[in-house]
Enzyme design. Structure first.
Site, PDB file in Angstrom:
ATOM      1  N   ASP A   1       0.737  -1.188   0.102  1.00 26.91           N
ATOM      2  CA  ASP A   1      -0.036   0.199   0.194  1.00 26.91           C
ATOM      3  C   ASP A   1       0.777   1.445   0.399  1.00 26.91           C
ATOM      4  O   ASP A   1       0.320   2.407   0.464  1.00 26.91           O
ATOM      5  CB  ASP A   1      -0.555   0.030   0.928  1.00 26.91           C
ATOM      6  CG  ASP A   1      -1.976  -1.331   1.387  1.00 26.91           C
ATOM      7  OD1 ASP A   1      -2.402  -1.733   0.160  1.00 26.91           O
ATOM      8  OD2 ASP A   1      -1.677  -1.754   2.356  1.00 26.91           O
ATOM      9  N   GLU A   2       2.420   1.065  -0.356  1.00 27.44           N
ATOM     10  CA  GLU A   2       2.580   2.545  -0.823  1.00 27.44           C
ATOM     11  C   GLU A   2       2.343   3.514  -1.735  1.00 27.44           C
ATOM     12  O   GLU A   2       3.098   4.047  -2.081  1.00 27.44           O
ATOM     13  CB  GLU A   2       4.234   1.744  -0.113  1.00 27.44           C
ATOM     14  CG  GLU A   2       4.942   1.030   0.432  1.00 27.44           C
ATOM     15  CD  GLU A   2       4.619  -0.203   0.174  1.00 27.44           C
ATOM     16  OE1 GLU A   2       4.426  -0.384  -1.179  1.00 27.44           O
ATOM     17  OE2 GLU A   2       5.703  -1.329   0.740  1.00 27.44           O
TER      18      GLU A   2
ATOM     19  N   LYS B   1       2.360   2.435  -4.917  1.00 31.51           N
ATOM     20  CA  LYS B   1       3.211   1.703  -6.003  1.00 31.51           C
ATOM     21  C   LYS B   1       2.658   2.483  -7.575  1.00 31.51           C
ATOM     22  O   LYS B   1       2.446   2.436  -8.674  1.00 31.51           O
ATOM     23  CB  LYS B   1       3.758   0.973  -5.956  1.00 31.51           C
ATOM     24  CG  LYS B   1       4.186   0.322  -4.880  1.00 31.51           C
ATOM     25  CD  LYS B   1       4.592  -1.069  -4.782  1.00 31.51           C
ATOM     26  CE  LYS B   1       3.711  -2.254  -4.077  1.00 31.51           C
ATOM     27  NZ  LYS B   1       2.999  -1.703  -2.843  1.00 31.51           N
TER      28      LYS B   1
ATOM     29  N   GLY C   1      -4.415  -4.408  -4.355  1.00 35.74           N
ATOM     30  CA  GLY C   1      -5.007  -3.093  -4.996  1.00 35.74           C
ATOM     31  C   GLY C   1      -4.215  -2.104  -5.109  1.00 35.74           C
ATOM     32  O   GLY C   1      -3.862  -1.468  -4.554  1.00 35.74           O
ATOM     33  N   HIS C   2      -4.304  -1.506  -6.873  1.00 36.20           N
ATOM     34  CA  HIS C   2      -3.336  -0.693  -7.385  1.00 36.20           C
ATOM     35  C   HIS C   2      -4.484   0.676  -7.499  1.00 36.20           C
ATOM     36  O   HIS C   2      -5.175   0.199  -8.191  1.00 36.20           O
ATOM     37  CB  HIS C   2      -2.270  -0.836  -8.145  1.00 36.20           C
ATOM     38  CG  HIS C   2      -1.062  -1.978  -7.528  1.00 36.20           C
ATOM     39  ND1 HIS C   2      -0.344  -2.560  -8.639  1.00 36.20           N
ATOM     40  CD2 HIS C   2      -0.935  -2.001  -6.969  1.00 36.20           C
ATOM     41  CE1 HIS C   2       0.116  -2.759  -7.919  1.00 36.20           C
ATOM     42  NE2 HIS C   2      -0.157  -3.459  -7.051  1.00 36.20           N
TER      43      HIS C   2
ATOM     44  N   ARG D   1       2.380 -29.006  -6.966  1.00 34.67           N
ATOM     45  CA  ARG D   1       1.700 -29.474  -8.186  1.00 34.67           C
ATOM     46  C   ARG D   1       0.718 -30.132  -8.816  1.00 34.67           C
ATOM     47  O   ARG D   1       0.103 -30.475  -9.413  1.00 34.67           O
ATOM     48  CB  ARG D   1       3.459 -30.418  -8.831  1.00 34.67           C
ATOM     49  CG  ARG D   1       4.729 -29.116  -9.341  1.00 34.67           C
ATOM     50  CD  ARG D   1       5.446 -29.509  -8.861  1.00 34.67           C
ATOM     51  NE  ARG D   1       5.969 -30.673  -7.485  1.00 34.67           N
ATOM     52  CZ  ARG D   1       6.726 -31.702  -7.479  1.00 34.67           C
ATOM     53  NH1 ARG D   1       7.371 -31.754  -7.884  1.00 34.67           N
ATOM     54  NH2 ARG D   1       6.476 -31.651  -6.283  1.00 34.67           N
TER      55      ARG D   1
ATOM     56  N   GLN E   1       2.669  -5.800  -3.383  1.00 29.86           N
ATOM     57  CA  GLN E   1       2.010  -5.406  -1.816  1.00 29.86           C
ATOM     58  C   GLN E   1       3.961  -5.118  -1.839  1.00 29.86           C
ATOM     59  O   GLN E   1       4.228  -4.119  -2.304  1.00 29.86           O
ATOM     60  CB  GLN E   1       2.742  -7.212  -1.206  1.00 29.86           C
ATOM     61  CG  GLN E   1       1.403  -8.376  -1.898  1.00 29.86           C
ATOM     62  CD  GLN E   1       1.154  -8.567  -3.002  1.00 29.86           C
ATOM     63  OE1 GLN E   1       1.737  -9.031  -3.875  1.00 29.86           O
ATOM     64  NE2 GLN E   1      -0.431  -8.226  -3.020  1.00 29.86           N
TER      65      GLN E   1
ATOM     66  N   THR F   1       3.427 -12.400   2.364  1.00 28.82           N
ATOM     67  CA  THR F   1       2.164 -13.391   1.584  1.00 28.82           C
ATOM     68  C   THR F   1       2.959 -14.008   0.888  1.00 28.82           C
ATOM     69  O   THR F   1       4.095 -14.392   1.761  1.00 28.82           O
ATOM     70  CB  THR F   1       1.984 -11.949   0.209  1.00 28.82           C
ATOM     71  OG1 THR F   1       0.890 -12.314  -0.413  1.00 28.82           O
ATOM     72  CG2 THR F   1       2.991 -11.717   0.054  1.00 28.82           C
TER      73      THR F   1
HETATM   74  P1  IMP Z   1      -2.494 -12.759   1.355  1.00 34.88           P
HETATM   75  O1  IMP Z   1      -1.977 -11.832   0.094  1.00 34.88           O
HETATM   76  O2  IMP Z   1      -4.124 -12.707   0.914  1.00 34.88           O
HETATM   77  O3  IMP Z   1      -2.316 -14.321   1.675  1.00 34.88           O
HETATM   78  O4  IMP Z   1      -2.292 -11.590   2.958  1.00 34.88           O
HETATM   79  C1  IMP Z   1      -0.980 -12.831   3.125  1.00 34.88           C
HETATM   80  C2  IMP Z   1      -1.072 -10.890   4.353  1.00 34.88           C
HETATM   81  O5  IMP Z   1      -0.296 -10.306   3.356  1.00 34.88           O
HETATM   82  C3  IMP Z   1      -2.039 -10.510   5.628  1.00 34.88           C
HETATM   83  O6  IMP Z   1      -1.568  -9.581   6.267  1.00 34.88           O
HETATM   84  C4  IMP Z   1      -2.165  -8.930   4.352  1.00 34.88           C
HETATM   85  O7  IMP Z   1      -3.072  -7.814   5.022  1.00 34.88           O
HETATM   86  C5  IMP Z   1      -1.330  -8.589   2.961  1.00 34.88           C
HETATM   87  N1  IMP Z   1      -1.600  -7.947   2.494  1.00 34.88           N
HETATM   88  C6  IMP Z   1      -1.803  -9.179   0.999  1.00 34.88           C
HETATM   89  N2  IMP Z   1      -1.588  -7.954   0.172  1.00 34.88           N
HETATM   90  C7  IMP Z   1      -1.155  -6.594   0.243  1.00 34.88           C
HETATM   91  C8  IMP Z   1      -1.570  -5.132  -0.117  1.00 34.88           C
HETATM   92  O8  IMP Z   1      -1.526  -5.170  -1.378  1.00 34.88           O
HETATM   93  N3  IMP Z   1      -1.777  -4.535   0.153  1.00 34.88           N
HETATM   94  C9  IMP Z   1      -1.080  -4.676   1.702  1.00 34.88           C
HETATM   95  N4  IMP Z   1      -1.284  -5.673   2.063  1.00 34.88           N
HETATM   96  C10 IMP Z   1      -1.407  -7.040   1.550  1.00 34.88           C
END
Ligand code: IMP
Length: 426
Positions: free
Chosen positions: A13-14, A16, A40-41, A144, A225, A240
């Protein structure tokens, strides 16, 4: 020609997406190479806001090709929804979007499993995923046996593949007390319809990108991410399931590292995190709430309020090194304009010792006490400023300090969500 990547250096969420959109005009191709619909961009152009989960943020430029590469886990209904949403706003992606036949597909059983495991406590707390099936899909990719790739959806044995996997998944989901009943026929019909619609976009992107770099095309890689969420090098297990730091670019895109010669590290001027896991500089107090309100810190994908805190230079110095960052882009500087004083963590205290390295175990990270340096705020609205020389001295001092702590130059500063609200540091 340049191979440049944009990597978030915190927990995602920087902003990007804004940066990628801004830089896109200088490139021939923009590549998303890891993650999936968990991202989410947001791209803001004038009075229009575009929220993208899968499609690269270069899509608003019709002259640029946008690639969803092999390392992505694709959710077909989400990407189709994005394609239709863009079309309804006059943006035709039929010529400049391509999807890898090697990308793995997030299937209904992955979403069901992510939901079923959501309440599991790992190392003291929930991971708090985005519930988009990301972890289960990547696990099936590595395992796999039960994987589905985009290329599998457009083959004759797709129905047989679904039958086989559903037979394996149903008892497993039932063992998790998951209420989902998988109907192989229904899933096949639904996903076959997605496949038919997606087929014109599907190509071997690895071959295409290798041709492109050898033909001297300019490529921009869009990380999703942030590096602290990297599966191997982040705050495991609160991460993630992909390599979201700079080290993931080559594997996810299928392009050797020798073709990537510039890495822009993107940071917020403070820190946020969504989901569980240690966060040393978190301000679970009035300051955190003020930052959340000023920065509108609620998730693009899930709407969850983000945890907010001060800039952590120990963490960012680590991820800047890990990602091979050449320069920094500091986003959301405007959010700090109303704070009379600003803190930055420059070292940690762990077991009575001062440390400046980032601990590899999340239990240690949970125990660290941040040491802060306090900087006077500038208390001046910066959102209309477009030149570095216009910034108040306090803001310049803050940027200089970030650059010194992280040991990388600040090259770009963002003072608002719009493309225009950007300052290139001379
Ligand atoms: P997952 O990627 O849905 O498995 O989530 C794993 C962790 O990564 C959780 O803490 C999510 O909140 C975080 N996370 C996944 N995608 C994003 C992102 O795009 N922005 C911020 N945090 C993320």
């Amino acid at each position: 020609m340049p191979g440049t990547c944009v990597i978030g250096l915190q927990w995602g969420d920087e902003a990007k997406g804004k940066l990628v959109d801004l830089l896109t005009g200088k490139f021939d191709i923009v590549v998303r190479y890891q993650g999936g619909a968990n991202a989410g961009h947001t791209v803001v152009v004038g009075d229009q806001t575009y929220k993208l989960h899968h499609i690269p943020s270069g899509i608003l430029n019709p002259n640029v090709s946008n690639i969803i590469a092999s390392g992505v886990v694709l959710n077909p209904p989400t990407v189709l929804e994005e394609i239709h949403g863009l079309a309804s706003r006059g943006i035709d992606v039929s010529k400049n979007l391509k999807i890898s036949d090697r990308a793995h597909v997030v299937m209904p059983w992955h979403m069901a499993e992510d939901r079923a495991l959501n309440d599991v406590i790992v190392d003291g707390e929930k991971i708090g995923t985005t519930l988009r099936g990301i972890g289960p899909c990547y696990r099936d990719k590595v395992g796999r046996n039960n994987a589905v790739r985009v290329g599998d959806m457009i083959r004759d044995d797709f129905r047989a593949r679904i039958d086989r996997i559903v037979a394996a998944k149903q008892p497993y989901l039932s063992s998790l007390a998951c209420e989902s009943t998988l109907d192989a026929g229904e899933i096949y019909r639904e996903y076959k319809a997605y496949a038919d619609e997606l087929q014109p976009f599907v190509i071997d992107t690895t071959a295409m990108l290798l041709d492109a770099v050898e033909e001297d095309k300019a490529l921009l890689y869009e990380g999703a991410q942030g590096a602290l969420l990297d599966i191997d090098h982040g705050t495991f297990p609160f991460v993630t399931s992909s390599n979201s730091s700079g080290v993931g670019v080559s594997a996810g895109a299928g392009v050797p590292g020798r073709w990537v010669n510039e890495v822009i590290g993107v940071v917020k001027s403070y820190t946020t995190r969504v989901g569980g896991g240690p966060f040393p500089t978190e301000q679970d107090n009035e300051i955190g709430q003020t930052i959340r309100d000023l920065g509108n810190e609620y998730g693009t994908t899930t709407g969850r309020p983000r945890r907010c805190g001060w800039f952590d230079a120990v963490a960012v110095r680590y991820t800047a090194r890990l990602s091979g960052v050449s320069g920094l882009s500091v986003m959301m500087l405007d959010v700090l304009s109303q704070l009379p004083e600003i803190k930055v963590c420059t070292s940690y205290e762990l077991h009575g010792e001062r440390i400046t390295h980032f601990p590899s175990h999340s239990e240690d990270l949970r125990l660290v006490k941040p040491n802060y340096e306090t900087i006077p705020g500038w208390m001046t609205d910066v959102t209309e400023m477009r030149e570095y020389s216009q910034l108040p001295d306090g803001a310049k001092r803050y940027l200089d300090q970030i650059s010194a702590w992280v040991e990388r130059p600040v090259e770009i500063v963002s003072v608002g969500p719009d493309r225009e609200q950007t300052i290139f540091v001379p």
